[in-house]
Design a protein around this motif. Structure first.
Motif, mmCIF file in Angstrom:
data_model
loop_
_atom_site.group_PDB
_atom_site.id
_atom_site.type_symbol
_atom_site.label_atom_id
_atom_site.label_comp_id
_atom_site.label_asym_id
_atom_site.label_seq_id
_atom_site.Cartn_x
_atom_site.Cartn_y
_atom_site.Cartn_z
ATOM 1 N N PRO A 122 0.805 -1.221 0.000
ATOM 2 C CA PRO A 122 0.000 0.000 0.000
ATOM 3 C C PRO A 122 0.847 1.284 0.000
ATOM 4 O O PRO A 122 0.485 2.268 -0.653
ATOM 5 C CB PRO A 122 -0.823 -0.100 1.286
ATOM 6 C CG PRO A 122 -0.900 -1.552 1.583
ATOM 7 C CD PRO A 122 0.406 -2.116 1.107
ATOM 8 N N GLN A 123 1.971 1.270 0.711
ATOM 9 C CA GLN A 123 2.840 2.451 0.706
ATOM 10 C C GLN A 123 3.454 2.675 -0.670
ATOM 11 O O GLN A 123 3.564 3.816 -1.124
ATOM 12 C CB GLN A 123 3.932 2.318 1.770
ATOM 13 C CG GLN A 123 3.415 2.474 3.175
ATOM 14 C CD GLN A 123 4.483 2.232 4.232
ATOM 15 O OE1 GLN A 123 5.583 1.752 3.946
ATOM 16 N NE2 GLN A 123 4.153 2.552 5.476
ATOM 17 N N THR A 124 3.823 1.600 -1.329
ATOM 18 C CA THR A 124 4.376 1.725 -2.682
ATOM 19 C C THR A 124 3.320 2.250 -3.640
ATOM 20 O O THR A 124 3.582 3.165 -4.423
ATOM 21 C CB THR A 124 4.928 0.367 -3.163
ATOM 22 O OG1 THR A 124 5.917 -0.085 -2.227
ATOM 23 C CG2 THR A 124 5.545 0.470 -4.543
ATOM 24 N N GLN A 125 2.148 1.682 -3.570
ATOM 25 C CA GLN A 125 1.053 2.147 -4.433
ATOM 26 C C GLN A 125 0.708 3.603 -4.137
ATOM 27 O O GLN A 125 0.427 4.377 -5.049
ATOM 28 C CB GLN A 125 -0.186 1.268 -4.263
ATOM 29 C CG GLN A 125 -0.056 -0.078 -4.926
ATOM 30 C CD GLN A 125 0.209 0.042 -6.414
ATOM 31 O OE1 GLN A 125 1.335 -0.101 -6.854
ATOM 32 N NE2 GLN A 125 -0.818 0.313 -7.169
ATOM 33 N N GLY A 126 0.726 3.989 -2.875
ATOM 34 C CA GLY A 126 0.457 5.377 -2.500
ATOM 35 C C GLY A 126 1.490 6.331 -3.079
ATOM 36 O O GLY A 126 1.147 7.411 -3.583
ATOM 37 N N ALA A 127 2.761 5.931 -3.028
ATOM 38 C CA ALA A 127 3.828 6.766 -3.582
ATOM 39 C C ALA A 127 3.677 6.902 -5.100
ATOM 40 O O ALA A 127 3.838 7.997 -5.658
ATOM 41 C CB ALA A 127 5.199 6.183 -3.226
ATOM 42 N N VAL A 128 3.351 5.803 -5.766
ATOM 43 C CA VAL A 128 3.156 5.833 -7.223
ATOM 44 C C VAL A 128 1.964 6.714 -7.588
ATOM 45 O O VAL A 128 2.042 7.534 -8.506
ATOM 46 C CB VAL A 128 2.991 4.398 -7.786
ATOM 47 C CG1 VAL A 128 2.525 4.425 -9.233
ATOM 48 C CG2 VAL A 128 4.289 3.623 -7.651
ATOM 49 N N THR A 129 0.881 6.573 -6.852
ATOM 50 C CA THR A 129 -0.316 7.381 -7.111
ATOM 51 C C THR A 129 -0.027 8.859 -6.894
ATOM 52 O O THR A 129 -0.423 9.714 -7.704
ATOM 53 C CB THR A 129 -1.476 6.928 -6.201
ATOM 54 O OG1 THR A 129 -1.768 5.561 -6.505
ATOM 55 C CG2 THR A 129 -2.714 7.774 -6.403
ATOM 56 N N LYS A 130 0.674 9.176 -5.822
ATOM 57 C CA LYS A 130 1.022 10.579 -5.530
ATOM 58 C C LYS A 130 1.902 11.151 -6.636
ATOM 59 O O LYS A 130 1.688 12.281 -7.086
ATOM 60 C CB LYS A 130 1.729 10.645 -4.174
ATOM 61 C CG LYS A 130 1.943 12.033 -3.653
ATOM 62 C CD LYS A 130 2.520 11.980 -2.239
ATOM 63 C CE LYS A 130 2.730 13.370 -1.688
ATOM 64 N NZ LYS A 130 3.302 13.325 -0.329
ATOM 65 N N LEU A 131 2.877 10.369 -7.095
ATOM 66 C CA LEU A 131 3.740 10.820 -8.183
ATOM 67 C C LEU A 131 2.941 11.009 -9.463
ATOM 68 O O LEU A 131 3.073 12.037 -10.145
ATOM 69 C CB LEU A 131 4.884 9.819 -8.415
ATOM 70 C CG LEU A 131 5.790 10.109 -9.614
ATOM 71 C CD1 LEU A 131 6.498 11.453 -9.469
ATOM 72 C CD2 LEU A 131 6.798 8.986 -9.801
ATOM 73 N N ASN A 132 2.109 10.044 -9.813
ATOM 74 C CA ASN A 132 1.312 10.156 -11.043
ATOM 75 C C ASN A 132 0.393 11.366 -11.012
ATOM 76 O O ASN A 132 0.227 12.061 -12.021
ATOM 77 C CB ASN A 132 0.509 8.877 -11.282
ATOM 78 C CG ASN A 132 1.383 7.727 -11.734
ATOM 79 O OD1 ASN A 132 2.506 7.907 -12.174
ATOM 80 N ND2 ASN A 132 0.869 6.526 -11.597
#
Length: 157
Positions: free
Chosen positions: A114-124
């Motif tokens: 979830p933290q990885t997905q959150g970081a990717v979503t925030k970057l996107n």
């Protein structure tokens, strides 16, 4: 007479071209980003760099966790193939490895992924916002130079 007509045509064509070019230049300058908008975009670029680094750290953490999980899976499979089921020490070691695997699986599922997905979503999201605000209109070089001279960006959040 033909020479004068050709010269007149060439002069008229050149005048028309210059008029169109000047009009396009004025339109380009009128549509160009302001120094404040450019400054905002420069700060957004810096923020994107930080987000890319954060996303890279998270992705590395996720990849390392997955590799560790795969290693445990391989060790468990190999031990099951070769161990003596009546050997209590081997059974305890296998049980501990299975416990470690389950703990790591749960950690990946509930935290790392979830933290990885959150970081990717925030970057996107930040990239999409940057593209919308900063790539649709031209930036004049003089304005870019002026914006970079007095650039002071807020701290990343």
């Amino acid at each position: 007479m033909i020479v004068n007509r050709n010269r007149l045509f060439l002069t008229a064509s050149l005048a028309l071209f210059l008029t169109v070019a000047a009009a396009q230049g004025r339109a380009l300058a009128a549509d160009a980003m302001t120094v404040d908008e450019i400054r905002d975009c420069m700060c957004r670029e810096q923020a994107l760099q930080t987000l890319r680094q954060d996303t890279g750290v998270q992705q590395t953490r996720y990849n390392d966790s997955r590799a560790q999980l795969q290693s445990l899976e391989t060790q468990i499979a190999n031990m099951r193939k070769t161990m003596n089921p009546s050997d209590d020490t081997s059974v305890q070691i296998l049980s501990e490895m299975i416990r470690q695997r389950d703990t790591l699986t749960n950690q990946i599922r509930t935290t790392v992924y979830p933290q990885t997905q959150g970081a990717v979503t925030k970057l996107n999201t930040a990239v999409a916002d940057y593209n919308q605000r900063c790539t649709q209109r031209p930036m004049l070089k003089t304005d870019v130079d002026n914006a970079s001279k007095s650039l002071s960006c807020p701290a990343a959040q």
